[in-house]
Enzyme design. Structure first.
Site, PDB file in Angstrom:
ATOM      1  N   LYS A  11     -32.126  32.736  85.063  1.00  0.00           N
ATOM      2  CA  LYS A  11     -33.083  33.686  84.502  1.00  0.00           C
ATOM      3  C   LYS A  11     -34.326  32.897  84.101  1.00  0.00           C
ATOM      4  O   LYS A  11     -34.263  31.694  83.835  1.00  0.00           O
ATOM      5  CB  LYS A  11     -32.542  34.431  83.266  1.00  0.00           C
ATOM      6  CG  LYS A  11     -32.113  33.557  82.099  1.00  0.00           C
ATOM      7  CD  LYS A  11     -33.198  33.167  81.113  1.00  0.00           C
ATOM      8  CE  LYS A  11     -32.640  32.325  80.004  1.00  0.00           C
ATOM      9  NZ  LYS A  11     -33.689  31.665  79.168  1.00  0.00           N
ATOM     10  N   PRO A  94     -29.519  23.381  86.096  1.00  0.00           N
ATOM     11  CA  PRO A  94     -29.481  22.294  85.120  1.00  0.00           C
ATOM     12  C   PRO A  94     -28.952  22.784  83.775  1.00  0.00           C
ATOM     13  O   PRO A  94     -29.236  23.911  83.364  1.00  0.00           O
ATOM     14  CB  PRO A  94     -30.940  21.870  85.005  1.00  0.00           C
ATOM     15  CG  PRO A  94     -31.735  23.045  85.432  1.00  0.00           C
ATOM     16  CD  PRO A  94     -30.897  23.774  86.439  1.00  0.00           C
ATOM     17  N   MET A  95     -28.150  21.968  83.114  1.00  0.00           N
ATOM     18  CA  MET A  95     -27.617  22.345  81.799  1.00  0.00           C
ATOM     19  C   MET A  95     -28.694  22.148  80.733  1.00  0.00           C
ATOM     20  O   MET A  95     -29.426  21.171  80.767  1.00  0.00           O
ATOM     21  CB  MET A  95     -26.406  21.482  81.468  1.00  0.00           C
ATOM     22  CG  MET A  95     -25.237  21.810  82.360  1.00  0.00           C
ATOM     23  SD  MET A  95     -23.702  21.270  81.609  1.00  0.00           S
ATOM     24  CE  MET A  95     -22.583  21.661  82.930  1.00  0.00           C
ATOM     25  N   GLY A  96     -28.776  23.111  79.814  1.00  0.00           N
ATOM     26  CA  GLY A  96     -29.763  22.999  78.740  1.00  0.00           C
ATOM     27  C   GLY A  96     -31.174  23.063  79.281  1.00  0.00           C
ATOM     28  O   GLY A  96     -32.100  22.458  78.769  1.00  0.00           O
ATOM     29  N   GLY A  97     -31.332  23.826  80.383  1.00  0.00           N
ATOM     30  CA  GLY A  97     -32.653  23.829  81.033  1.00  0.00           C
ATOM     31  C   GLY A  97     -33.510  25.032  80.681  1.00  0.00           C
ATOM     32  O   GLY A  97     -34.656  25.139  81.097  1.00  0.00           O
ATOM     33  N   GLY A  98     -32.913  26.008  79.971  1.00  0.00           N
ATOM     34  CA  GLY A  98     -33.709  27.203  79.658  1.00  0.00           C
ATOM     35  C   GLY A  98     -33.622  28.257  80.746  1.00  0.00           C
ATOM     36  O   GLY A  98     -34.317  29.265  80.708  1.00  0.00           O
ATOM     37  N   GLY A 102     -25.420  28.280  81.287  1.00  0.00           N
ATOM     38  CA  GLY A 102     -24.132  28.493  80.627  1.00  0.00           C
ATOM     39  C   GLY A 102     -23.902  29.968  80.351  1.00  0.00           C
ATOM     40  O   GLY A 102     -22.833  30.518  80.608  1.00  0.00           O
ATOM     41  N   SER A 103     -24.944  30.641  79.878  1.00  0.00           N
ATOM     42  CA  SER A 103     -24.829  32.076  79.561  1.00  0.00           C
ATOM     43  C   SER A 103     -24.541  32.890  80.818  1.00  0.00           C
ATOM     44  O   SER A 103     -23.751  33.822  80.811  1.00  0.00           O
ATOM     45  CB  SER A 103     -26.139  32.553  78.921  1.00  0.00           C
ATOM     46  OG  SER A 103     -26.419  31.776  77.775  1.00  0.00           O
ATOM     47  N   SER A 104     -25.181  32.496  81.924  1.00  0.00           N
ATOM     48  CA  SER A 104     -24.975  33.215  83.181  1.00  0.00           C
ATOM     49  C   SER A 104     -23.557  33.001  83.699  1.00  0.00           C
ATOM     50  O   SER A 104     -22.897  33.937  84.163  1.00  0.00           O
ATOM     51  CB  SER A 104     -25.999  32.745  84.224  1.00  0.00           C
ATOM     52  OG  SER A 104     -25.984  33.584  85.351  1.00  0.00           O
ATOM     53  N   ASP A 136     -28.030  35.092  75.162  1.00  0.00           N
ATOM     54  CA  ASP A 136     -28.522  35.382  76.512  1.00  0.00           C
ATOM     55  C   ASP A 136     -27.478  36.024  77.404  1.00  0.00           C
ATOM     56  O   ASP A 136     -27.786  36.419  78.524  1.00  0.00           O
ATOM     57  CB  ASP A 136     -28.907  34.050  77.198  1.00  0.00           C
ATOM     58  CG  ASP A 136     -30.375  33.762  77.031  1.00  0.00           C
ATOM     59  OD1 ASP A 136     -30.822  32.707  77.521  1.00  0.00           O
ATOM     60  OD2 ASP A 136     -31.041  34.579  76.405  1.00  0.00           O
TER      61      ASP A 136
HETATM   62  C1  SUD Z   1     -33.858  30.796  73.855  1.00  0.00           C
HETATM   63  C2  SUD Z   1     -33.233  31.719  74.845  1.00  0.00           C
HETATM   64  C3  SUD Z   1     -34.253  32.732  75.349  1.00  0.00           C
HETATM   65  O1  SUD Z   1     -33.714  33.515  76.359  1.00  0.00           O
HETATM   66  O2  SUD Z   1     -32.723  31.078  75.996  1.00  0.00           O
HETATM   67  P1  SUD Z   1     -32.467  29.550  76.384  1.00  0.00           P
HETATM   68  O3  SUD Z   1     -33.684  28.745  76.115  1.00  0.00           O
HETATM   69  O4  SUD Z   1     -31.293  29.112  75.569  1.00  0.00           O
HETATM   70  O5  SUD Z   1     -32.166  29.612  77.853  1.00  0.00           O
HETATM   71  C4  SUD Z   1     -32.040  32.470  74.216  1.00  0.00           C
HETATM   72  O6  SUD Z   1     -32.509  33.313  73.191  1.00  0.00           O
HETATM   73  C5  SUD Z   1     -30.956  31.569  73.713  1.00  0.00           C
HETATM   74  O7  SUD Z   1     -29.747  32.173  74.032  1.00  0.00           O
HETATM   75  P2  SUD Z   1     -28.450  31.242  74.126  1.00  0.00           P
HETATM   76  O8  SUD Z   1     -28.783  30.034  74.953  1.00  0.00           O
HETATM   77  O9  SUD Z   1     -27.319  32.104  74.532  1.00  0.00           O
HETATM   78  O10 SUD Z   1     -28.378  30.738  72.634  1.00  0.00           O
HETATM   79  P3  SUD Z   1     -27.123  30.783  71.672  1.00  0.00           P
HETATM   80  O11 SUD Z   1     -26.085  29.896  72.245  1.00  0.00           O
HETATM   81  O12 SUD Z   1     -26.828  32.180  71.304  1.00  0.00           O
HETATM   82  O13 SUD Z   1     -27.805  30.096  70.376  1.00  0.00           O
HETATM   83  C6  SUD Z   1     -27.994  28.712  70.323  1.00  0.00           C
HETATM   84  C7  SUD Z   1     -28.771  28.479  69.032  1.00  0.00           C
HETATM   85  O14 SUD Z   1     -30.114  28.941  69.237  1.00  0.00           O
HETATM   86  C8  SUD Z   1     -30.582  29.606  68.064  1.00  0.00           C
HETATM   87  N1  SUD Z   1     -30.992  30.981  68.427  1.00  0.00           N
HETATM   88  C9  SUD Z   1     -30.665  31.529  69.631  1.00  0.00           C
HETATM   89  C10 SUD Z   1     -31.116  32.802  69.935  1.00  0.00           C
HETATM   90  C11 SUD Z   1     -31.892  33.501  68.977  1.00  0.00           C
HETATM   91  N2  SUD Z   1     -32.352  34.747  69.234  1.00  0.00           N
HETATM   92  N3  SUD Z   1     -32.201  32.913  67.788  1.00  0.00           N
HETATM   93  C12 SUD Z   1     -31.769  31.668  67.500  1.00  0.00           C
HETATM   94  O15 SUD Z   1     -32.074  31.147  66.410  1.00  0.00           O
HETATM   95  C13 SUD Z   1     -29.485  29.552  67.043  1.00  0.00           C
HETATM   96  O16 SUD Z   1     -29.735  28.392  66.253  1.00  0.00           O
HETATM   97  C14 SUD Z   1     -28.243  29.313  67.877  1.00  0.00           C
HETATM   98  O17 SUD Z   1     -27.251  28.611  67.180  1.00  0.00           O
HETATM   99  N1  ADP Z   2     -20.517  26.454  82.254  1.00  0.00           N
HETATM  100  C1  ADP Z   2     -21.564  25.945  81.571  1.00  0.00           C
HETATM  101  N2  ADP Z   2     -22.727  25.684  82.217  1.00  0.00           N
HETATM  102  C2  ADP Z   2     -23.807  25.196  81.537  1.00  0.00           C
HETATM  103  N3  ADP Z   2     -23.820  24.925  80.212  1.00  0.00           N
HETATM  104  C3  ADP Z   2     -22.667  25.167  79.546  1.00  0.00           C
HETATM  105  C4  ADP Z   2     -21.501  25.690  80.180  1.00  0.00           C
HETATM  106  N4  ADP Z   2     -20.541  25.842  79.252  1.00  0.00           N
HETATM  107  C5  ADP Z   2     -21.074  25.431  78.087  1.00  0.00           C
HETATM  108  N5  ADP Z   2     -22.331  25.000  78.247  1.00  0.00           N
HETATM  109  C6  ADP Z   2     -23.219  24.520  77.164  1.00  0.00           C
HETATM  110  O1  ADP Z   2     -24.225  25.518  76.949  1.00  0.00           O
HETATM  111  C7  ADP Z   2     -25.521  24.922  76.889  1.00  0.00           C
HETATM  112  C8  ADP Z   2     -26.500  25.681  77.739  1.00  0.00           C
HETATM  113  O2  ADP Z   2     -26.382  27.020  77.468  1.00  0.00           O
HETATM  114  P1  ADP Z   2     -27.312  27.989  78.328  1.00  0.00           P
HETATM  115  O3  ADP Z   2     -27.118  29.360  77.923  1.00  0.00           O
HETATM  116  O4  ADP Z   2     -27.144  27.633  79.751  1.00  0.00           O
HETATM  117  O5  ADP Z   2     -28.757  27.516  77.840  1.00  0.00           O
HETATM  118  P2  ADP Z   2     -29.912  27.034  78.743  1.00  0.00           P
HETATM  119  O6  ADP Z   2     -30.578  28.285  79.191  1.00  0.00           O
HETATM  120  O7  ADP Z   2     -30.746  26.212  77.846  1.00  0.00           O
HETATM  121  O8  ADP Z   2     -29.324  26.252  79.873  1.00  0.00           O
HETATM  122  C9  ADP Z   2     -25.430  23.565  77.505  1.00  0.00           C
HETATM  123  O9  ADP Z   2     -26.177  22.685  76.696  1.00  0.00           O
HETATM  124  C10 ADP Z   2     -23.941  23.239  77.521  1.00  0.00           C
HETATM  125  O10 ADP Z   2     -23.664  22.305  76.505  1.00  0.00           O
END
Ligand code: SUD
Ligand code: ADP
Length: 284
Positions: A11, A94-98, A102-104, A136
């Site tokens: 995403k 990529p892990m932790g890439g935004g 992991g969520s997907s 997410d």
């Molecule tokens: C920031 C976003 C934008 O789409 O994506 P990513 O950058 O992770 O891909 C999301 O809101 C991330 O969702 P997700 O990656 O599932 O985060 P979570 O595991 O729920 O939360 C990880 C940490 O981010 C913070 N968090 C996350 C979402 C939110 N609306 N507020 C927060 O403060 C919290 O500190 C939480 O402990």
């Molecule tokens: N199957 C998985 N794939 C990727 N990340 C995972 C998985 N299971 C747990 N994780 C953890 O979730 C974090 C990433 O979460 P994710 O929702 O993918 O955020 P981001 O959008 O930043 O990649 C990673 O840092 C990793 O430690």
């Protein structure tokens, strides 16, 4: 035994505004999610053993920490068949890439096991379960390009014209939690009351992440010459939007070798949903 293969698509947050912080520490957001036709590949097979196995590109993640495993465990109470599950993961994101890797993965696991274990749960119920795994996860369960509010679970489907994206991963792992807990993160962007124009939006995490991770700043600067550029989510991935596959591929071909990247078209319906619908038709 019955099996099912689904993508866990990437995403992008085409914009990400942070409006406020809740008492529980989570943030109220407004963001525009779109999917890309590119992602991890997961293959699910029912097994005779009553356990949850994951093999493939699990990296350094322990089984119990893997969001795929957590999703499968969350559905065990709803199982109506006496089988376990074996899951093969081919990681492309990529892990932790935004980009929501992991969520997907977690959402695709919920969608697949809901069928294979005959849990018969609605997507609404799967999204509620998914929200406990990550903010997410609901948008991937729902499977539609969406304007999201709340922590990311209040979804309004939108249809966007298809665009091509080159997504660049500058090889730095950005912790979502670390960004959201940082004192310098802006948390007071006014809510959008009458729609949005992408030109009048941004990613509120960008300035902080650029400061903390100079490689992200460099990536955004490098991409800017090709078109409108932005970081997705809390990073580190950045993307540039292009008119066609050729233009996107040209950017990828000129990428410095120290960075990774991929090109893909956007899609309003998650590929996981498209694949699941075809699989369900074949079961009839
Ligand atoms: C920031 C976003 C934008 O789409 O994506 P990513 O950058 O992770 O891909 C999301 O809101 C991330 O969702 P997700 O990656 O599932 O985060 P979570 O595991 O729920 O939360 C990880 C940490 O981010 C913070 N968090 C996350 C979402 C939110 N609306 N507020 C927060 O403060 C919290 O500190 C939480 O402990
Ligand atoms: N199957 C998985 N794939 C990727 N990340 C995972 C998985 N299971 C747990 N994780 C953890 O979730 C974090 C990433 O979460 P994710 O929702 O993918 O955020 P981001 O959008 O930043 O990649 C990673 O840092 C990793 O430690």
């Amino acid at each position: 035994m019955t099996s099912l293969s689904l993508m866990a698509p990437a995403k992008l947050n085409l914009f990400l505004h942070i409006n406020a912080q809740r008492a529980d520490g989570y943030h109220e957001l407004e963001t525009l999610f779109t999917f890309l036709d590119f992602g991890d590949e997961l293959n699910f097979t029912c097994t005779q053993q009553d356990d949850i196995e994951i093999e493939g590109d699990t990296g350094a993640i322990a089984l119990e920490d893997n969001l795929i495993y957590k999703a499968a465990v969350a559905l065990r109470p709803f199982r109506s068949v006496e089988t376990g599950i074996s899951i093969k993961l081919s990681k492309k994101l990529p892990m932790g890439g935004g980009v929501g890797g992991g969520s997907s993965d977690a959402a695709t696991t919920l969608l697949a096991i809901n069928q294979l274990w005959k849990c018969n749960l609605s997507h609404q119920k799967l999204a509620e379960i998914g929200l406990k795994l990550g903010a997410d996860v609901p948008v991937f369960v729902n499977g539609k390009t969406a304007f999201a509010q709340g922590v990311g679970e209040k979804l309004t489907a939108v249809n966007l014209p298809q665009r091509w994206f080159c997504v660049v991963f500058p090889n730095v792992h950005v912790s979502t939690g670390a960004v959201f807990t940082h004192p310098d993160l802006p948390r007071n962007t006014p809510r959008l009351t009458s729609g949005w124009q992408l030109a009048n939006t941004n990613n509120d995490c960008e300035a902080l992440v650029k400061k903390l991770y100079p490689e992200v700043e460099k990536t955004l600067g490098w991409l800017l010459k090709y078109g409108p550029t932005r970081m997705t989510g809390t990073g580190a991935c950045c993307f540039v939007e292009l008119d066609c596959a050729t233009a996107a591929q040209r950017v990828l071909d000129s990428l410095p070798s120290c960075w990774q990247g991929f090109v893909a078209p956007s899609t309003n319906i998650s590929p996981a949903h498209t694949q699941l619908d075809s699989w369900l038709k074949m079961q009839k």
